[in-house]
Design a protein around this motif. Structure first.
Motif, short mmCIF file in Angstrom:
data_model
loop_
_atom_site.label_atom_id
_atom_site.label_comp_id
_atom_site.label_asym_id
_atom_site.label_seq_id
_atom_site.Cartn_x
_atom_site.Cartn_y
_atom_site.Cartn_z
N VAL A 15 11.82 -3.29 6.58
CA VAL A 15 11.00 -3.61 7.75
C VAL A 15 10.21 -4.88 7.45
CG1 VAL A 15 10.78 -1.21 8.53
CG2 VAL A 15 9.10 -2.15 6.93
N THR A 16 9.68 -5.49 8.48
CA THR A 16 8.87 -6.69 8.31
C THR A 16 7.69 -6.67 9.28
OG1 THR A 16 8.97 -9.11 8.12
CG2 THR A 16 10.16 -8.09 9.98
N PHE A 20 -0.55 -1.27 7.24
CA PHE A 20 -0.78 0.11 6.82
C PHE A 20 -2.11 0.59 7.38
CE2 PHE A 20 2.19 -1.55 3.75
CZ PHE A 20 3.07 -0.48 3.55
N PHE A 21 -2.14 1.84 7.84
CA PHE A 21 -3.34 2.42 8.43
C PHE A 21 -3.62 3.78 7.80
CE2 PHE A 21 -1.57 -0.41 11.62
CZ PHE A 21 -2.69 -1.11 12.08
N ASN A 22 -4.92 4.14 7.75
CA ASN A 22 -5.28 5.49 7.31
C ASN A 22 -5.51 6.38 8.52
OD1 ASN A 22 -7.77 4.72 8.36
ND2 ASN A 22 -8.75 4.47 6.36
N GLN A 23 -6.01 7.59 8.29
CA GLN A 23 -6.19 8.54 9.39
C GLN A 23 -7.21 8.05 10.41
OE1 GLN A 23 -6.71 12.10 6.70
NE2 GLN A 23 -5.70 13.11 8.42
N GLN A 24 -8.13 7.22 9.96
CA GLN A 24 -9.16 6.70 10.87
C GLN A 24 -8.69 5.44 11.59
OE1 GLN A 24 -9.98 7.61 7.53
NE2 GLN A 24 -10.43 9.63 8.44
N ASN A 25 -7.38 5.14 11.45
CA ASN A 25 -6.78 3.96 12.07
C ASN A 25 -7.37 2.66 11.54
OD1 ASN A 25 -4.70 3.11 13.79
ND2 ASN A 25 -6.17 2.58 15.41
N GLN A 26 -7.79 2.68 10.27
CA GLN A 26 -8.31 1.49 9.62
C GLN A 26 -7.20 0.88 8.76
OE1 GLN A 26 -11.42 3.51 7.49
NE2 GLN A 26 -13.01 2.82 8.93
N ILE A 50 -1.47 7.87 4.68
CA ILE A 50 -1.29 6.45 4.97
C ILE A 50 -0.04 6.27 5.80
CG2 ILE A 50 -1.06 4.14 3.98
CD1 ILE A 50 -3.71 5.50 3.37
N PHE A 51 -0.12 5.41 6.81
CA PHE A 51 0.99 5.22 7.74
C PHE A 51 1.43 3.76 7.74
CE2 PHE A 51 -1.45 8.86 9.04
CZ PHE A 51 -0.49 9.81 9.36
N LEU A 52 2.74 3.58 7.72
CA LEU A 52 3.34 2.25 7.78
C LEU A 52 3.70 1.92 9.22
CD1 LEU A 52 4.83 -0.30 6.72
CD2 LEU A 52 6.81 1.18 6.27
N LYS A 65 5.68 5.36 10.39
CA LYS A 65 5.93 6.56 9.59
C LYS A 65 4.86 6.72 8.52
CE LYS A 65 9.78 8.52 10.97
NZ LYS A 65 9.82 9.94 11.36
N GLN A 66 4.63 7.96 8.12
CA GLN A 66 3.75 8.21 6.99
C GLN A 66 4.49 7.86 5.70
OE1 GLN A 66 2.23 12.20 6.67
NE2 GLN A 66 1.00 11.75 4.84
N VAL A 67 3.76 7.28 4.76
CA VAL A 67 4.35 6.92 3.46
C VAL A 67 3.53 7.60 2.36
CG1 VAL A 67 5.43 4.77 4.16
CG2 VAL A 67 3.02 4.76 3.53
N PHE A 68 4.20 7.87 1.23
CA PHE A 68 3.58 8.70 0.21
C PHE A 68 3.43 8.01 -1.14
CE2 PHE A 68 5.95 11.25 3.24
CZ PHE A 68 4.99 12.16 3.66
N ALA A 69 4.21 6.99 -1.40
CA ALA A 69 4.15 6.28 -2.68
C ALA A 69 4.80 4.91 -2.52
CB ALA A 69 4.86 7.09 -3.77
#
Length: 487
Positions: A15-16, A20-26, A50-52, A65-69
């Motif tokens: 992807v390009t 990245f955002f956290n739960q608070q959309n930051q 964390i979401f990409l 999507k949520q990302v984990f590592a």
């Protein structure tokens, strides 16, 4: 595109324009996630969500999507960063969203630093910062030492996992500065103590600054891999580091080229050849295609030299490297298949077995374009002629000035076709181009794409020793250029 095992959905390989955002959309950096060193390594549990957010399919679709590592790869021509999604699927990230650059700037600078020192362990601090300044020239704030120091734990971890990084003088200095005063530091087998490095510091780094800063520019092949001639060439930024005539008019007429139109070339945001795109590379000895995907039982493995780009079956290259020691071939084969690094035969003279010295003319290499055989200029057999000898019926096999500080040759193992002036041009195979040589593509993944076009200028009248190749960065369209042609 690859299917997620759990959900059966189609996920992109890269992807390009990412954020990245956290739960608070930051907006947050991916560096807050656990870093792993292999696709199959267990991921530490984390409460972070964390979401990409990015674009895929050439910018036509939005991906969220949520990302984990995350993990990084330093072995390619450019560093690569991948994120782990649900279903154990790794997604490569290319360019950050411009508004997101400031958030990931320091981690990207650190990864670029690790990539540079891995390829240039003897480089000085000055050459490192020269490289980083160029790599991030389009960013508003120039790289600084604070950027790297903010990720000192990542640098220390990289040194523990990578011997090339651990042996870098720049990295050793950074780690020593962060160690308690008077306390000895041991990294990658080197013992250091505050104020002293137990390494060889006899080399004058400053005198080699220009060469080190331009080293990456010599990684590009300055001749088309199909016809071995210059002209307008398009450089693959994948692991093969080859160049091609993209269109039928960009060569000298006899080159098959990639058969692209000018419109197609201009429309490409990036360029990776099909071998790199599908991670299917040819063995440079037997010519057979094999998977080079390090995450899924690779069949061919790359030479460790940074400016090489050749791949080999372990059995093929082990037999060449141990020609005089048949009893060691099988052991070396197993080591290479197990991931042990190797330098292919092309990096030692076929006659004297010594390495290349590009600063000394007699010790510069004459490199065969069809097999891993090289000679020093002084060791080059007379039968490999620079000119056609009609009386003795000796065909030309060597060309100077086509390669920077090297001679292009076809060794005596390859028959020259008089109508072409080269051996037969049936040596390049892309995935699917030949059923007998085509390997399975089921597990191969697309490689992130970046396009470069090479710019090369002819050498000046005062110094016609070799062609002088220069490269110019472009933020969006890559590099454009032309290389010398065979006369």
């Amino acid at each position: 595109m690859t299917s997620s095992e759990e959900e059966g959905e189609i996920l992109p390989d890269w992807v390009t324009d990412y954020e990245f955002f956290n739960q608070q959309n930051q907006r947050v950096s991916f560096a807050c996630l656990p870093v792993v060193h292999g696709k199959n390594e267990a991921v530490d549990n984390t409460n972070l969500r964390i979401f990409l957010s990015a674009f895929c399919n050439d910018g036509l679709e939005r991906f969220y999507k949520q990302v984990f590592a995350w993990r990084y790869e330093l072995s390619y021509r450019q560093p690569e960063i991948s994120l782990l999604c649900k279903g154990n699927h790794w997604i490569k990230i290319l360019n950050p969203n411009r508004q997101f650059r400031a958030v990931v700037r320091s981690i990207l600078i650190t990864i670029q630093c690790l990539h540079f020192v891995k390829r240039n362990p003897e480089a000085s601090d000055e050459s490192l910062w020269c490289h980083l300044a160029r790599a991030f020239s389009t960013y508003e704030v120039a790289p600084s030492e604070a950027d790297i120091m903010s990720h000192i734990s990542l640098i220390r971890d990289a040194a523990e996992h990578d011997n090339d990084v651990a042996s870098s003088k720049c990295i050793l200095r950074i780690l020593l500065e962060q160690s308690p005063e008077g306390k000895a530091l041991k990294v990658g087998g080197l013992q250091l103590k505050s104020g002293k490095f137990i390494v060889d510091d006899d080399v004058d780094d400053s005198s080699d600054l220009d060469e080190l800063c331009n080293e990456e520019e010599e990684l590009f092949d300055t001749c088309c891999s199909i016809c071995d001639n210059g002209g307008n060439i398009l450089c693959c930024e994948g692991r093969c580091m080859r160049s091609f005539h993209a269109t039928e008019t960009s060569g000298e007429g006899s080159c098959k080229s990639l058969c692209l139109s000018e419109a197609q070339v201009n429309a490409l945001p990036n360029f990776f050849c099909e071998n790199c795109q599908y991670q299917q590379h040819q063995c440079f000895i037997c010519g057979m295609l094999g998977s080079s995907d390090i995450s899924c039982n690779p069949e061919v493995f790359p030479c460790v030299a940074a400016n090489c780009g050749r791949f080999y079956h372990p059995k093929c290259v082990a037999a060449e490297l141990q020609k005089r020691n048949d009893g060691l071939v099988e052991d070396l084969e197993w080591k290479i298949a197990g991931g042990e690094s190797f330098a292919c035969p092309a990096h030692r003279c076929f006659v004297c077995k010594q390495v290349e010295e590009r600063k000394v003319k007699d010790m510069q290499f004459a490199v065969c374009r069809r097999c891993p055989k090289s000679y020093h200029r002084k060791c080059l057999p007379r039968d490999i002629a620079f000119e056609y000898d009609c009386e003795k019926n000796i065909l030309q096999r060597a060309w100077d000035k086509l390669l920077p500080k090297r001679i292009l040759i076809y060794c005596l193992d390859h028959e020259i076709m008089p109508d072409l002036g080269t051996p037969e041009r049936n040596h390049i195979y892309f995935p699917g181009s030949d059923k007998e040589k085509k390997a399975s593509l089921e597990n191969s993944s697309h490689v992130a794409q970046r396009k470069r076009k090479l710019m090369a200028s002819q050498s000046s009248a005062e110094d016609n020793e070799h062609a002088d190749f220069s490269f110019r960065e472009s933020a969006s369209a890559g590099l454009v250029g032309k290389s010398p042609c065979r006369s």
